[in-house]
Design an enzyme around this catalytic site. Structure first.
Site, short mmCIF file in Angstrom:
data_model
loop_
_atom_site.label_atom_id
_atom_site.label_comp_id
_atom_site.label_asym_id
_atom_site.label_seq_id
_atom_site.Cartn_x
_atom_site.Cartn_y
_atom_site.Cartn_z
CE LYS A 1 -6.24 1.63 -0.63
NZ LYS A 1 -6.64 1.44 0.60
CD GLU B 1 5.54 -3.93 3.88
OE1 GLU B 1 5.21 -5.00 4.24
OE2 GLU B 1 6.13 -2.72 4.67
CB SER C 1 -11.52 6.98 -3.60
OG SER C 1 -10.44 7.46 -2.81
NE ARG D 1 -6.37 9.57 3.51
CZ ARG D 1 -5.27 9.61 3.31
NH1 ARG D 1 -4.86 10.86 3.28
NH2 ARG D 1 -4.48 8.82 2.99
CE LYS E 1 -4.12 7.51 6.72
NZ LYS E 1 -5.14 6.48 6.54
CE LYS F 1 -3.86 2.17 2.23
NZ LYS F 1 -4.91 2.04 3.20
CE1 TYR G 1 -14.79 2.66 -3.13
CE2 TYR G 1 -12.99 3.30 -4.29
CZ TYR G 1 -13.47 3.00 -3.13
OH TYR G 1 -12.98 3.13 -2.09
C1 PBG Z 1 -6.92 3.35 5.27
C2 PBG Z 1 -7.50 3.13 3.94
C3 PBG Z 1 -7.33 3.93 2.76
C4 PBG Z 1 -8.36 3.55 1.88
C5 PBG Z 1 -9.03 2.59 2.07
N1 PBG Z 1 -8.54 2.25 3.74
C6 PBG Z 1 -6.43 5.07 2.48
C7 PBG Z 1 -6.46 6.11 3.65
O1 PBG Z 1 -7.11 6.83 3.94
O2 PBG Z 1 -5.10 6.32 3.79
C8 PBG Z 1 -8.33 3.94 0.54
C9 PBG Z 1 -9.39 3.51 -0.39
C10 PBG Z 1 -9.64 4.50 -1.52
O3 PBG Z 1 -8.95 5.57 -1.74
O4 PBG Z 1 -10.51 4.03 -2.27
N2 PBG Z 1 -6.71 2.15 5.99
#
Ligand code: PBG
Length: 333
Positions: free
Chosen positions: A256, A241, A282, A212, A225, A202, A321
């Site tokens: 991801k 990883e 997203s 978010r 992060k 990730k 999505y």
């Molecule tokens: C965090 C999490 C994220 C997504 C899903 N769980 C990333 C984040 O907010 O840092 C992202 C999913 C997306 O962007 O569709 N554990």
């Protein structure tokens, strides 16, 4: 005898592209409904369908509506749902303790979906970010995300999610050692059959913005992060990883975000030959939708092409999505 030059000159790669039947015959990769994992957003209340501004066509659903969505997905043949929670502010704290509440919305939704639609798979995220007051995926102490304390909580959360009926636990937090800890916690709670899909690679990506907003953490997140997600500049680290998570017991691995990281998908698949998944996140969804809304691209065709690209890059399935929309397309609805 014809010379090599003459033979080469008679090769015509367009021959097999001349008709629909011949293109179908030689097609190397196919997107089917079996490849789709549908992430959905949950919100408190009843009969709620709240649009997410940055993700046109995506809504936050109350549990009753999520059950309806699960029925629809199952009827279309989508194998797996991945619910994510928008948690009310008053339930959040610095350690994300509400993730361990048996009555939290992830547990309620999992129970309700598995009761009503037992034939669809449910995959839950054991990460803390929807539950923390600072939006991080771990316990925040003196400006540091504390690894092992976070892993303890995540492992307990995974066992609770499995008890609610989750079929797969997919931790998205990138703490070290979480896969092994989750496996131990699942096994000691008699959930040997519950699988783990690790968010093995990730990246610390800017493509997560709209997510978010959907779960209501954008205003909360302090800093970034980068101390736990991977640097977008790295690829060998992604393999280390992934290897680590496989050794700790991951059944499936994930990359991801998606489209900007197709090289990672291919390397992970070629190196480990594991069931390999990708999350079309997203921001990727939002970019396609925004361009389509402006009439700049044909949204439906870009949607399908982007998903097919993941298959070509070696992925066995895709969190998207678009899942419901593309499933309808594929079923001719
Ligand atoms: C965090 C999490 C994220 C997504 C899903 N769980 C990333 C984040 O907010 O840092 C992202 C999913 C997306 O962007 O569709 N554990």
């Amino acid at each position: 005898m014809r010379s090599i030059d003459e033979i080469t000159n008679s090769r015509r790669l367009r021959r097999m592209r001349k008709a629909d039947w011949s293109r179908r015959l030689v097609q190397e990769n196919k997107l089917t409904v079996d490849d789709l994992i549908w992430p959905i957003f949950l919100v408190e209340g009843e009969n709620q369908k709240q649009p997410v501004d940055a993700m046109p066509g995506v809504e936050r659903l109350s549990v009753d509506m999520a059950v309806e969505a699960a029925k629809q997905a199952s009827d279309l043949g989508i194998p797996l749902l991945a619910p994510f929670a928008n948690v009310p502010l008053e339930k959040k704290d610095t350690t994300g303790s509400h993730i361990l509440d048996e009555d939290n919305i992830i547990h309620r939704a999992t129970i309700a979906i598995k009761n009503a639609v037992p034939e669809i798979g449910v995959m839950t995220d054991a990460a803390l970010d929807p539950f923390t007051s600072h939006g991080h995926d771990g316990v925040l102490r003196d400006g540091v995300i504390v690894n092992d304390e976070t892993v303890d909580i995540i492992a307990r959360a995974a066992a609770l999610q499995a008890s609610a009926g989750a079929d797969i636990i997919a931790p998205s937090d990138m703490m070290d050692g979480r896969i092994g800890a989750i496996r131990d916690a699942l096994d000691s709670a008699d959930h040997e059959d519950v699988a783990i899909m690790s968010y093995a690679t990730k990246y610390a990506s800017a493509y997560y913005g709209p997510y978010r907003e959907a779960i209501g953490t954008s205003g909360l997140l302090k800093g970034d992060k980068k101390t736990y997600y991977i640097d977008p500049a790295n690829t060998d680290e992604a393999l280390r990883e992934t290897e680590q998570d496989i050794l700790e017991g991951a059944d499936m691995v994930m990359v991801k975000p998606g489209l900007p990281y197709l090289d990672i998908c291919r390397r992970v698949k070629d190196t480990f030959q594991m069931p390999t998944f990708v999350y079309q996140v997203s921001g990727e969804y939002a970019m396609i939708e925004a361009a389509a809304a402006n009439g700049w691209v044909d949204g439906d065709r870009v949607m399908v092409e982007s998903l097919l690209a993941f298959k070509r890059a070696g992925c066995d399935g895709i969190l998207s999505y678009f899942a419901l929309r593309v499933a309808k397309d594929l079923q001719g609805q």
